[in-house]
Design a protein around this motif. Sequence first.
Motif, PDB file in Angstrom:
ATOM      1  N   HIS A   1      11.619  -0.275   3.450  1.00 19.48           N
ATOM      2  CA  HIS A   1      10.372  -1.045   3.464  1.00 19.48           C
ATOM      3  C   HIS A   1      10.064  -1.699   2.111  1.00 19.48           C
ATOM      4  CE1 HIS A   1       6.490  -2.047   5.133  1.00 19.48           C
ATOM      5  NE2 HIS A   1       5.813  -1.311   4.267  1.00 19.48           N
TER       6      HIS A   1
ATOM      7  N   PHE B   1       0.847  -1.200   0.000  1.00 18.42           N
ATOM      8  CA  PHE B   1       0.000   0.000   0.000  1.00 18.42           C
ATOM      9  C   PHE B   1       0.879   1.246   0.000  1.00 18.42           C
ATOM     10  CE2 PHE B   1      -1.589   3.448   2.629  1.00 18.42           C
ATOM     11  CZ  PHE B   1      -2.825   3.697   2.089  1.00 18.42           C
TER      12      PHE B   1
ATOM     13  N   LYS C   1       3.750  -7.701   9.015  1.00 20.28           N
ATOM     14  CA  LYS C   1       3.590  -8.074  10.423  1.00 20.28           C
ATOM     15  C   LYS C   1       2.286  -8.836  10.614  1.00 20.28           C
ATOM     16  CE  LYS C   1       3.490  -3.391  11.721  1.00 20.28           C
ATOM     17  NZ  LYS C   1       3.028  -2.508  10.654  1.00 20.28           N
TER      18      LYS C   1
ATOM     19  N   MET D   1      -7.004  -2.294   6.343  1.00 20.00           N
ATOM     20  CA  MET D   1      -5.833  -2.619   7.180  1.00 20.00           C
ATOM     21  C   MET D   1      -6.140  -2.345   8.651  1.00 20.00           C
ATOM     22  SD  MET D   1      -2.492  -1.553   4.932  1.00 20.00           S
ATOM     23  CE  MET D   1      -2.941   0.127   4.510  1.00 20.00           C
TER      24      MET D   1
ATOM     25  N   SER E   1       4.203  -6.274   2.826  1.00 25.08           N
ATOM     26  CA  SER E   1       3.492  -5.365   3.731  1.00 25.08           C
ATOM     27  C   SER E   1       1.979  -5.616   3.693  1.00 25.08           C
ATOM     28  CB  SER E   1       3.871  -3.920   3.436  1.00 25.08           C
ATOM     29  OG  SER E   1       3.527  -3.149   4.555  1.00 25.08           O
ATOM     30  N   MET E   2       1.171  -4.738   3.074  1.00 23.21           N
ATOM     31  CA  MET E   2      -0.266  -5.035   3.010  1.00 23.21           C
ATOM     32  C   MET E   2      -0.495  -6.354   2.268  1.00 23.21           C
ATOM     33  SD  MET E   2      -3.393  -2.820   1.341  1.00 23.21           S
ATOM     34  CE  MET E   2      -2.963  -3.208  -0.347  1.00 23.21           C
TER      35      MET E   2
HETATM   36  C1  MLT Z   1       2.316  -1.162   3.109  1.00 28.82           C
HETATM   37  O1  MLT Z   1       3.446  -0.922   2.697  1.00 28.82           O
HETATM   38  O2  MLT Z   1       1.570  -1.972   2.525  1.00 28.82           O
HETATM   39  C2  MLT Z   1       1.821  -0.404   4.316  1.00 28.82           C
HETATM   40  O3  MLT Z   1       2.887   0.272   4.916  1.00 28.82           O
HETATM   41  C3  MLT Z   1       1.157  -1.311   5.314  1.00 28.82           C
HETATM   42  C4  MLT Z   1       0.555  -0.557   6.453  1.00 28.82           C
HETATM   43  O4  MLT Z   1       0.314   0.656   6.336  1.00 28.82           O
HETATM   44  O5  MLT Z   1       0.266  -1.186   7.485  1.00 28.82           O
END
Ligand code: MLT
Length: 263
Positions: free
Chosen positions: A241, A27, A118, A188, A92-93
Amino acid sequence: MKLVHNCIKVNIYGNKENPALVFLHGFPFDSSMWNNQIEEFMSDYFVVTYDVRGLGDSYVGDGQYTMEAYVNDLCAVIDELGIEKPIICGLSMGGYIALRAVEREKDRFKALILCDTKTEADDDTAKLSRADAINLINVEGLASYANKFIPKCFCEKSIKEMPEVLEDLINKASRQNKVGVKAAVLAMLSRTDTTKALKKIDMPTLIICGAQDEISPSEKMEELSEKITNAVFKKIPKAGHLPAIENPEAFNKAIKAFLKKVK
Ligand code: MLT
């Protein structure tokens, strides 16, 4: 080739007879975040990428959907493509989707790759920061939000050395549909905690994290990997990330080494 299943824009690459590898983006991005992986894996795998509902070119609708709807979409894409036991890779998402999918229907998948993600659900601090995100999008627009959030996804080195890649991600995110982006924020925010599922995972699993990830820190991801039987943990240097974008060589190498052992 582009296809649409269940209002989801799906991209397929390579020979369908090969093992399937399905990538789930983070995301507020879209399936193009996997461009550095497609070339690398399409000769040996049937590679599938798709835009998560509400993002990219997929259906936006009224924005009333949840993590469960994202998992339903993943299952629909797999079923409609007629794929037997794909390997899924979520960042991530995308990792939240993969984790819930494995918790719900683990026998559907051959192997799992979790990147910079996570298992814990949002705590109150995280919920309030989601509320701030929605407010910022409503008041100042998506571009303001993208300019604030996306640089945090890159490590210092990537910010210095890949300014045009960062700018491209910000521009693409700024052009997303507002309703779809806010829907993803709420999906989320309302996702369940999948920590308990980790001890039940018995498929080959690779956990990847950018060494300088400040959103899903590598120490936390290493702890996550220790809760899964025989999971392999790999820290990707020179990445925050988004290691798939910031250091695709090391990211792809880690996946290749892992996939060699997945029969
Ligand atoms: C992502 O990279 O998908 C987001 O940082 C996830 C999140 O906001 O929890």
